[in-house]
Enzyme design. Structure first.
Site, PDB file in Angstrom:
ATOM      1  N   GLN A  96       0.658  -1.101  -0.271  1.00 39.61           N
ATOM      2  CA  GLN A  96      -0.224  -0.021  -0.446  1.00 39.61           C
ATOM      3  C   GLN A  96       0.882   1.331  -0.401  1.00 39.61           C
ATOM      4  O   GLN A  96       1.427   1.935  -1.265  1.00 39.61           O
ATOM      5  CB  GLN A  96      -0.907   0.230   1.211  1.00 39.61           C
ATOM      6  CG  GLN A  96      -2.510  -0.897   0.849  1.00 39.61           C
ATOM      7  CD  GLN A  96      -2.799  -0.843   1.939  1.00 39.61           C
ATOM      8  OE1 GLN A  96      -3.154   0.040   2.932  1.00 39.61           O
ATOM      9  NE2 GLN A  96      -3.896  -2.407   2.673  1.00 39.61           N
ATOM     10  N   ASP A  97       1.275   1.552   0.809  1.00 40.04           N
ATOM     11  CA  ASP A  97       2.489   2.991   1.358  1.00 40.04           C
ATOM     12  C   ASP A  97       3.498   2.577   2.218  1.00 40.04           C
ATOM     13  O   ASP A  97       3.077   1.633   2.694  1.00 40.04           O
ATOM     14  CB  ASP A  97       1.728   4.147   1.269  1.00 40.04           C
ATOM     15  CG  ASP A  97       0.972   4.335   3.041  1.00 40.04           C
ATOM     16  OD1 ASP A  97       1.027   2.287   3.441  1.00 40.04           O
ATOM     17  OD2 ASP A  97       0.304   5.155   3.086  1.00 40.04           O
ATOM     18  N   PRO A  98       4.122   3.418   2.077  1.00 37.24           N
ATOM     19  CA  PRO A  98       5.812   2.564   2.865  1.00 37.24           C
ATOM     20  C   PRO A  98       5.329   2.938   4.440  1.00 37.24           C
ATOM     21  O   PRO A  98       4.717   3.847   4.548  1.00 37.24           O
ATOM     22  CB  PRO A  98       6.830   3.817   1.983  1.00 37.24           C
ATOM     23  CG  PRO A  98       6.306   4.598   0.765  1.00 37.24           C
ATOM     24  CD  PRO A  98       4.601   4.607   1.043  1.00 37.24           C
TER      25      PRO A  98
ATOM     26  N   GLY B 121      -1.097   6.462   5.805  1.00 36.09           N
ATOM     27  CA  GLY B 121      -2.021   6.813   3.848  1.00 36.09           C
ATOM     28  C   GLY B 121      -2.316   8.477   4.014  1.00 36.09           C
ATOM     29  O   GLY B 121      -2.954   8.936   2.916  1.00 36.09           O
TER      30      GLY B 121
END
Length: 305
Positions: free
Chosen positions: A147-149, A218
């Site tokens: 998804q994201d780091p 997010g």
């Protein structure tokens, strides 16, 4: 009743009959008469010109709700972007045209604005495209979507789920390792969470959002990285066959829908400890190697070294 607390009185021009509510001191319209409304003229008055459009950034954090930016109009130099972000030249043919698109220009414009404002962004600029540096598009064999780091400083380094050496593996990565050991019980247990050895064998560890504000998961979804990542995946699907896609969780499964007649598509719940389905029983690592064996190709060594 109006906001002052006084009873609301309607004239006979707007009602034929007035009735008093039994429970409240309010006059109710029994037979309202529809008023004729004048239509507003369409278009702008003669001689009026609007300023160039700006786009409001609907960030998840209120800190940026009032910020706006104007799209970049000048030609983006792909060579400059490749140099600044340390993107491997092997990916030039796949990425160069996409980086010239208006939405991509907007991503880099906003990224630079955030940097200049002092925001701490993870990973570092040179690691955002680290996923391009371990193998080229023609060498990709497995695609794993994140998804994201990680939003903790020192953790993210441009590969989905991976952390730098010396960092304790996060819970999701521990669950991935648990599934790995369940599938390969004789494998030496991982002693760190850096997955570069996978990436060198053609495992693309790609987040759908490539950056994050420190401490705020997010926070950079609004930048538009997801569109760029989807285009990368689309081109890989179109130009290659025989890839293995490991899609963990609904987010990954919505991001890309590869043709199962051309690729092996494996789905499972996300390795997050919050998932209702335990990840320990995921056999994707074995299934990928069985697929490669049937095709007469070498297996992936899933050891974390």
């Amino acid at each position: 009743m109006d906001v002052s607390g006084e009873p609301t009185v309607c004239s006979n021009a707007y009602a034929n009959e007035m009735k008093l509510s039994d429970s409240k001191d309010i006059y109710v319209l029994a037979h309202p008469v529809t008023k004729k409304t004048r239509k507003r003229p369409r278009g702008l008055p003669l001689g009026v010109k609007l300023d160039p459009p700006t786009f409001k950034l609907n960030n998840m954090s209120h800190h940026y709700d009032t910020e706006t930016f104007t799209p970049v109009s000048s030609q983006l130099d792909s060579v400059e972007v490749f140099s600044k972000f340390n993107i491997s030249p092997e990916w030039y043919d796949l990425l160069s045209d996409e980086l010239k698109e208006p939405y991509a220009k907007g991503i880099f414009l906003e990224y630079n604005r955030l940097l200049n404002s002092g925001e701490e962004i993870l990973p570092s600029t040179g690691d955002i495209f680290a996923w391009t540096r371990f193998c080229g598009p023609q060498s990709i064999r497995v695609v794993i979507i994140g998804q994201d780091p990680y939003p903790t400083a020192g953790h993210a380094h441009g590969l989905a789920f991976s952390v730098k050496r010396g960092i304790t593996p996060p819970s999701s990565l521990k669950n991935i390792f648990a599934a790995l050991m369940e599938s390969y019980p004789n494998m030496t247990p991982p002693t760190h969470g850096c997955l570069e050895s996978w990436a060198r064998q053609g495992v693309l560890l790609l987040n759908t959002t490539l950056t994050v504000r420190r401490g705020t998961p997010g926070s950079h979804v609004y930048l538009g990285w997801g569109r760029l990542v989807q285009r990368v995946l689309q081109r890989l699907c179109e130009n290659r066959t025989g890839l293995v896609f490991m899609l963990w969780g609904a987010h990954a499964q919505k991001t890309t829908q590869p043709n199962s007649r051309c690729h092996l598509v494996l789905t499972h719940a996300h390795p997050s400890p919050l998932s209702r389905v335990p990840f320990r029983n995921c056999r994707h690592f074995v299934q990928a190697n069985e697929y490669f064996t049937r095709k007469g190709e070498p297996e992936i060594d899933w050891s974390v070294i």
